[in-house]
Enzyme design. Structure first.
Site, PDB file in Angstrom:
ATOM      1  N   GLU B  57      60.812  25.252   9.216  1.00  0.00           N
ATOM      2  CA  GLU B  57      61.472  24.813   7.986  1.00  0.00           C
ATOM      3  C   GLU B  57      61.979  26.081   7.301  1.00  0.00           C
ATOM      4  O   GLU B  57      61.175  26.914   6.882  1.00  0.00           O
ATOM      5  CB  GLU B  57      60.493  24.091   7.066  1.00  0.00           C
ATOM      6  CG  GLU B  57      60.155  22.686   7.546  1.00  0.00           C
ATOM      7  CD  GLU B  57      59.211  21.966   6.591  1.00  0.00           C
ATOM      8  OE1 GLU B  57      58.704  22.611   5.659  1.00  0.00           O
ATOM      9  OE2 GLU B  57      58.978  20.766   6.809  1.00  0.00           O
ATOM     10  N   ASP B  68      56.674  23.626  -6.174  1.00  0.00           N
ATOM     11  CA  ASP B  68      55.952  24.684  -5.487  1.00  0.00           C
ATOM     12  C   ASP B  68      54.932  25.387  -6.362  1.00  0.00           C
ATOM     13  O   ASP B  68      55.144  25.596  -7.556  1.00  0.00           O
ATOM     14  CB  ASP B  68      56.939  25.721  -4.938  1.00  0.00           C
ATOM     15  CG  ASP B  68      57.744  25.157  -3.786  1.00  0.00           C
ATOM     16  OD1 ASP B  68      58.981  25.097  -3.892  1.00  0.00           O
ATOM     17  OD2 ASP B  68      57.113  24.755  -2.793  1.00  0.00           O
ATOM     18  N   TYR B 182      57.784  13.275   6.151  1.00  0.00           N
ATOM     19  CA  TYR B 182      56.874  14.302   5.640  1.00  0.00           C
ATOM     20  C   TYR B 182      55.930  13.636   4.641  1.00  0.00           C
ATOM     21  O   TYR B 182      56.331  13.292   3.540  1.00  0.00           O
ATOM     22  CB  TYR B 182      57.712  15.391   4.964  1.00  0.00           C
ATOM     23  CG  TYR B 182      57.005  16.654   4.561  1.00  0.00           C
ATOM     24  CD1 TYR B 182      55.746  16.654   3.976  1.00  0.00           C
ATOM     25  CD2 TYR B 182      57.639  17.891   4.725  1.00  0.00           C
ATOM     26  CE1 TYR B 182      55.132  17.828   3.598  1.00  0.00           C
ATOM     27  CE2 TYR B 182      57.035  19.076   4.345  1.00  0.00           C
ATOM     28  CZ  TYR B 182      55.775  19.042   3.779  1.00  0.00           C
ATOM     29  OH  TYR B 182      55.176  20.205   3.387  1.00  0.00           O
TER      30      TYR B 182
END
Lengths: 373, 281
Positions: B57, B68, B182
């Site tokens: 990725e 994040d 995912y």
């Protein structure tokens, strides 16, 4: 996404619920101090020699700014959802203070995220939040201002979404926030419209408000959108220059982009990285603008101008001396635009400035910048 | 007439869709491109593949990485200071594609892609030999244009599924996803965790009701034990912050450190399977 969908469902149900509306009205009236006054600024009008100027006094609301309208509404929703913890972001601290206030009122646990730079320049508000029982967490990442506080609040929310409501403070973010926050602030516009018709006997030719995220402006504009003869003027932060990083005028230097769940005008570089911004007023210092303002601009219903740091500081001083009202530096941007515009208008015309907050929090900055006093 | 070599370079190495995983769990390795610089990212990426990563990725650094945690936030800041942009990541992908047949997707927030131009992004990604993309903050509900543009070029569209999503939303996510789905292992942001994910098994089970394509689990997978455990219920494990942190902690020997780390990650699960086959034999 699931949390946003839940919030929307709860919000729509609450809007249809008369008891919710009654409880909110009661809190706005007996706790926050609504309705706020609409005041004819006689001396400022004389000084500028043009249109008659009225001030919508959101600075008189409990906690000193318009923010609490939205906080009370979202606090009631939090209770409806059975959540016990509330988080918020804050720029100048007014939204943080209003959130801490309603959390104390409702007994919720409260965490407010604030950029480390903003904590320094709005110290008074940091102390107020802590005194009200909130935990204030400084954010060191990025530019250390509002957008970084929002990032951290969003990170907390996705981590704690089952127990926590994110009490977003402006007409930004993913749906339903822009619509919901506007609705909670629309009381400003409803009141102002009724008040100006009663006091001035007519509708205003123009309504002026400062635009950071855009909540106070949308709140007052919403009362007049159907009245096509009323010009709606939003004032952004012109900062100290026109180069990227020197201002926060999204409609002058920005382009459509996606930031923090919203698609609207954003200050950014050619590669899509979000720009740093500057304004002497922390509450306007944000690279994105509420999407409804983007729509109002593109449809031609509203126009967006800017006022520089210097003009805002000067306007603050002028309003203090002519009317005995010290506005927040954010609101002073709207006053600055009125100073430019009113002299060109006729005596028979009426202008309303939304004084979105009072300037107590800005004493330190005013002292630094107005050295000749 | 276009030289034959050029034609081969453009399309020969592209992985078939869905991305096929060989090991169980397969390793999907995330890197923030440009941290500490693009040349190092290239070395690290190839080292990860040599040590066992099947899919890369390629993370595009963004000024406001809301999904994040601190490790990837810091890496993004460093990469941005280097001037790393989406265009650079697409060029890096092309370079990597010349040297490996590993699966490769771009991992980016939406705004850099919007400013680059969606159609231009898809064209360039396809030409670079990328297999697909994952756009962190693009919900399926808003993805109409994106899906059309990507499908038109046979590029995989990977989406994130969260443990808090109700089944109706999981179905929409599964339907929009190609390549793999995912599954986000926990409510939260990226970052290494000590505890194994509690929500992941249930999420994968719910997803499998709506899709037959592989499911990868990510967010917080950082040890060989956690990695091997994912293989019990999912097809692949995504490791991001742990690799990015390894890069951060080993200046000057990033590729070697990542090779060691990845080899350690995959050895636990491979050894486990080898033992099992030995006892059966």
């Amino acid at each position: 996404m699931a949390a946003l969908e839940e919030l929307e469902q709860v919000y729509r149900a609450a809007r249809r619920d008369k008891k919710f509306q009654q409880e909110l009205d009661d809190l706005l009236r007996n706790y926050a101090g609504r309705p706020t006054a609409l005041f004819f600024a006689r001396r400022l009008t004389q000084k500028l020699g043009g249109a008659r100027i009225y001030l919508k006094r959101e600075d008189l609301l409990h906690t000193g700014a318009h923010k609490i309208n939205n906080c009370l509404g979202q606090a009631l929703l939090t209770r409806r959802m059975g959540k016990q913890r509330v988080i918020a972001e804050t720029g100048a601290g007014q939204h943080g203070v209003a959130t801490a206030t309603v959390c104390a009122l409702f007994g919720f646990q409260c965490v407010v995220y604030m950029g480390a730079e903003d904590m320094r320049r709005q110290e008074l508000n940091v102390f107020r939040m802590r005194l009200l029982g909130a935990e204030v967490r400084g954010v060191e990442a990025g530019s250390r201002t509002l957008k970084d506080a929002i990032n951290e609040a969003m990170r907390d929310w996705v981590t704690n979404v089952r127990t926590t409501h994110y009490l977003l403070g402006s007409v930004l973010g993913a749906h339903p926030y822009p619509e919901m926050v506007r609705d909670f602030h629309s009381v400003i516009g409803r009141e102002a419209r009724a008040q100006v018709r009663k006091q001035a006997g007519k509708l205003p030719a123009a309504v002026i408000a400062c635009v950071g995220g855009g909540s106070n402006a949308i709140g007052i504009f919403s009362g007049f959108i159907p009245d096509r003869g009323v010009r709606l003027i939003g004032v952004e932060a012109g900062g100290r220059g026109t180069q990227p990083g020197e201002h926060a005028a999204r409609f002058h230097g920005g382009a459509p982009g996606v930031l923090q769940g919203t698609y609207s005008y954003v200050l950014q570089d050619a590669a899509g990285q979000i720009a740093t911004t500057h304004s002497v007023s922390a509450g306007l210092d944000y690279p994105g603008v509420g999407p409804e303002h983007a729509w109002l601009k593109e449809s031609g219903r509203a126009e967006y101008v800017s006022a520089s740091d210097a003009e805002a500081l000067e306007a603050c001083s002028l309003l203090a001396r002519t009317e005995g009202i010290i506005p927040a530096l954010e609101s002073a941007h709207a006053v600055a635009e009125c100073i430019k515009r009113a002299p060109r208008m006729k005596r028979s015309e009426v202008v309303i400035i939304n004084i979105s907050g009072r300037g107590d929090k800005d004493m330190g900055i005013l002292r630094e910048n107005l050295k000749n006093l | 007439m276009t030289p034959i070599k050029l034609q081969i370079r453009n399309c020969y190495f592209k992985s078939p869709m869905p991305l096929t995983f060989r090991a169980r769990p397969a390793l999907v390795a995330y890197l923030t491109c440009g941290d500490p610089d693009l040349a190092t990212t290239q070395e690290v990426a190839l080292a990860a593949v040599e040590a066992g990563a099947e899919v890369l990725e390629l993370g595009v650094p963004f000024s406001d990485p809301v999904a994040d945690g601190p490790v990837i936030q810091r890496a993004s800041e460093r990469a941005l200071l280097q001037g790393t942009r989406l265009a650079d990541v697409l060029m890096l992908a092309g370079e990597l594609r010349r040297q490996t047949s590993a699966g490769m997707i771009v991992f980016s927030y939406l705004n850099p892609i919007l400013q680059f131009g969606l159609e231009r992004f898809c064209d360039t990604a396809g030409q670079a030999g990328l297999d697909g993309a994952l756009v962190t903050d693009l919900p399926v509900e808003e993805a109409g244009d994106y899906l059309r543009a990507m499908r038109g070029r046979q590029l995989a569209t990977v989406f994130l599924a969260a443990p808090t999503s109700p089944d109706s939303r999981l179905r929409r996510i599964a339907e929009a996803s190609t390549g793999f789905v995912y599954a986000v292992a926990r409510t939260g942001v990226t970052g290494e965790r000590d505890q194994p994910p509690q929500d992941a098994r249930d999420l994968v089970r719910r997803l499998r009701r709506h899709t037959k394509i592989p499911v990868a689990v990510g967010f917080g997978i950082s040890t060989p034990q956690q990695f091997a455990a994912v293989g019990e219920y999912a097809d692949a494990a995504v490791v991001g912050s742990a690799i990015v942190h390894t890069v951060e902690r080993n200046p000057g020997r990033e590729a070697a450190a990542v090779r060691e780390f990845v080899a350690g990650l995959v050895s636990g699960s491979r050894a486990g399977r080898a033992r099992t086959s030995a006892t059966r034999a």
